[in-house]
Design a protein around this motif. Structure first.
Motif, short mmCIF file in Angstrom:
data_model
loop_
_atom_site.label_atom_id
_atom_site.label_comp_id
_atom_site.label_asym_id
_atom_site.label_seq_id
_atom_site.Cartn_x
_atom_site.Cartn_y
_atom_site.Cartn_z
N ASP A 63 4.86 13.78 -15.14
CA ASP A 63 5.45 12.47 -14.84
C ASP A 63 4.36 11.44 -14.54
OD1 ASP A 63 7.91 13.68 -15.13
OD2 ASP A 63 8.26 13.89 -12.97
N ALA A 64 3.31 11.88 -13.84
CA ALA A 64 2.20 10.97 -13.54
C ALA A 64 1.48 10.55 -14.81
CB ALA A 64 1.22 11.62 -12.56
N MET A 65 1.38 11.45 -15.79
CA MET A 65 0.75 11.10 -17.06
C MET A 65 1.56 10.06 -17.80
SD MET A 65 -0.60 14.75 -18.50
CE MET A 65 -1.35 14.05 -19.98
N ALA A 66 2.89 10.13 -17.68
CA ALA A 66 3.75 9.19 -18.38
C ALA A 66 3.57 7.77 -17.84
CB ALA A 66 5.21 9.62 -18.27
N ASP A 67 3.47 7.61 -16.52
CA ASP A 67 3.28 6.28 -15.93
C ASP A 67 2.70 6.43 -14.53
OD1 ASP A 67 3.26 3.62 -15.29
OD2 ASP A 67 5.44 3.35 -15.35
N PRO A 68 1.38 6.45 -14.41
CA PRO A 68 0.79 6.65 -13.09
C PRO A 68 1.01 5.48 -12.13
CG PRO A 68 -0.92 6.29 -14.72
CD PRO A 68 0.37 6.36 -15.45
N TYR A 69 1.33 4.32 -12.65
CA TYR A 69 1.50 3.14 -11.80
C TYR A 69 2.96 2.72 -11.65
CZ TYR A 69 -3.51 2.91 -12.49
OH TYR A 69 -4.84 3.22 -12.53
N ALA A 70 3.88 3.65 -11.85
CA ALA A 70 5.30 3.33 -11.70
C ALA A 70 5.58 3.00 -10.23
CB ALA A 70 6.16 4.50 -12.15
N LEU A 71 6.25 1.89 -10.01
CA LEU A 71 6.59 1.47 -8.66
C LEU A 71 7.73 2.33 -8.14
CD1 LEU A 71 5.84 -0.70 -6.55
CD2 LEU A 71 7.66 -2.09 -7.50
N PRO A 72 7.58 2.94 -6.95
CA PRO A 72 8.68 3.76 -6.41
C PRO A 72 9.87 2.88 -6.07
CG PRO A 72 6.87 3.63 -4.84
CD PRO A 72 6.42 2.92 -6.08
N VAL A 73 11.05 3.39 -6.40
CA VAL A 73 12.28 2.65 -6.10
C VAL A 73 13.15 3.51 -5.21
CG1 VAL A 73 14.35 1.60 -7.08
CG2 VAL A 73 12.17 1.47 -8.31
N PRO A 74 13.48 3.10 -4.02
CA PRO A 74 13.00 1.93 -3.30
C PRO A 74 11.58 2.17 -2.79
CG PRO A 74 14.44 3.19 -1.88
CD PRO A 74 14.44 3.87 -3.22
N ALA A 75 10.85 1.13 -2.61
CA ALA A 75 9.44 1.24 -2.20
C ALA A 75 9.34 1.32 -0.68
CB ALA A 75 8.64 0.06 -2.73
N THR A 76 9.97 2.35 -0.11
CA THR A 76 9.94 2.57 1.33
C THR A 76 8.92 3.63 1.66
OG1 THR A 76 11.63 4.27 1.21
CG2 THR A 76 12.40 2.00 1.51
N CYS A 77 8.58 3.73 2.93
CA CYS A 77 7.61 4.74 3.36
C CYS A 77 8.13 6.15 3.10
CB CYS A 77 7.27 4.55 4.84
SG CYS A 77 6.35 3.03 5.19
N ALA A 78 9.41 6.35 3.33
CA ALA A 78 9.99 7.68 3.10
C ALA A 78 9.91 8.06 1.63
CB ALA A 78 11.44 7.71 3.59
N ARG A 79 10.17 7.12 0.76
CA ARG A 79 10.11 7.39 -0.69
C ARG A 79 8.66 7.65 -1.12
NH1 ARG A 79 11.90 9.80 -4.90
NH2 ARG A 79 11.56 8.69 -6.82
N ALA A 152 -4.24 12.38 -9.77
CA ALA A 152 -5.12 11.80 -8.76
C ALA A 152 -4.97 10.28 -8.71
CB ALA A 152 -6.57 12.18 -9.04
N VAL A 153 -4.84 9.66 -9.87
CA VAL A 153 -4.64 8.20 -9.92
C VAL A 153 -3.30 7.84 -9.30
CG1 VAL A 153 -4.21 6.28 -11.51
CG2 VAL A 153 -6.16 7.79 -11.88
N ARG A 154 -2.26 8.61 -9.61
CA ARG A 154 -0.92 8.35 -9.06
C ARG A 154 -0.94 8.46 -7.53
NH1 ARG A 154 3.66 5.71 -9.36
NH2 ARG A 154 5.46 6.85 -8.65
N ARG A 155 -1.57 9.51 -7.02
CA ARG A 155 -1.62 9.70 -5.57
C ARG A 155 -2.38 8.55 -4.91
NH1 ARG A 155 -3.80 15.32 -3.34
NH2 ARG A 155 -5.63 14.69 -4.50
N ALA A 156 -3.49 8.13 -5.50
CA ALA A 156 -4.27 7.02 -4.92
C ALA A 156 -3.45 5.73 -4.94
CB ALA A 156 -5.57 6.84 -5.69
N TYR A 157 -2.73 5.49 -6.02
CA TYR A 157 -1.89 4.30 -6.12
C TYR A 157 -0.81 4.31 -5.04
CZ TYR A 157 1.65 1.13 -8.00
OH TYR A 157 2.59 0.14 -8.15
N LEU A 158 -0.15 5.46 -4.89
CA LEU A 158 0.92 5.55 -3.89
C LEU A 158 0.37 5.39 -2.48
CD1 LEU A 158 3.02 8.45 -5.43
CD2 LEU A 158 3.66 6.03 -5.28
N LYS A 159 -0.81 5.95 -2.21
CA LYS A 159 -1.41 5.79 -0.88
C LYS A 159 -1.80 4.34 -0.63
CE LYS A 159 -3.02 10.35 0.35
NZ LYS A 159 -4.17 11.12 0.87
N GLY A 160 -2.23 3.64 -1.67
CA GLY A 160 -2.53 2.22 -1.53
C GLY A 160 -1.29 1.42 -1.20
N LEU A 161 -0.18 1.74 -1.87
CA LEU A 161 1.09 1.08 -1.55
C LEU A 161 1.51 1.37 -0.12
CD1 LEU A 161 3.31 1.62 -4.74
CD2 LEU A 161 2.41 -0.53 -3.87
#
Length: 195
Positions: A63-79, A152-161
């Motif tokens: 899934d991360a390969m398909a779109d590593p910068y996909a915005l989580p919906v909803p963009a809450t801390c729990a998500r 790794a890119v996906r995890r870094a992006y999510l931690k930045g968010l």
């Protein structure tokens, strides 16, 4: 003629074999890491070379390969946390987390010995490089490496968010100093003239 066709279904079943770490964790491994895991894995190295045994790529990394910068919906801390935890399971410790002591000489020696066993076992295959290319093993290893990079890119992006939103750990990076090896001092002089 039937005796010659008998092994074909068995080979087809073996071709679909995938491997996971021996400890049962979902953490992904490259072929070289799998070859150094234990004696059975080291002896099975030729099966990885002919693409009979393959590393299973977790769905979270696909899934991360398909779109590593996909915005989580909803963009809450729990998500964000719910998206980071499976990535941590697949990738292992992040750079901001302490890792287990792998610098122990016994661990290094064991890895080197298992690497030698895997190398000897793989050495039994003539024209190993061509066999890996023709069997698809080299391409699959490239896919595993790409999946690890995308995860790794996906995890870094999510931690930045998570940090932007003020989320608690693990949904943001830890800014505590982690004990790592000191970088090599730059007091070494160049071997060749730099002018």
């Amino acid at each position: 003629m039937r005796a010659a066709l008998f092994p074909l279904p068995i080979l087809a079943l073996l071709a679909a074999c995938t491997t996971a770490p021996a400890d049962g964790s979902p953490q992904i491994q490259t072929s070289s890491a799998a070859n150094r895991e234990n004696v059975q894995s080291a002896v099975a190295a030729p099966l990885r070379d002919v693409n009979v045994l393959r590393t299973k790529i977790p769905q979270v990394l696909l899934d991360a390969m398909a779109d590593p910068y996909a915005l989580p919906v909803p963009a809450t801390c729990a998500r964000i946390t719910s998206l980071i935890l499976p990535l941590n399971g697949a990738l292992g410790a992040d750079l901001d987390e302490p890792v287990q002591d792998e610098d122990d000489l016994m661990v290094r020696g064991r890895g080197a010995a298992l690497g030698a066993v895997a190398g000897a076992a793989s050495g039994l295959i003539p024209f190993r490089g061509w066999v890996r290319k023709l069997s698809g093993a080299e391409r699959h290893d490239g896919l595993v490496s790409a999946a690890i990079g995308a995860g790794a890119v996906r995890r870094a992006y999510l931690k930045g968010l998570g940090e932007f939103r003020g989320c608690p750990l693990p949904a943001r990076p830890s800014h505590d100093l982690v004990d790592r090896e000191e970088p090599m001092a730059e007091t070494l002089k160049p071997r060749y003239p730099i002018r």
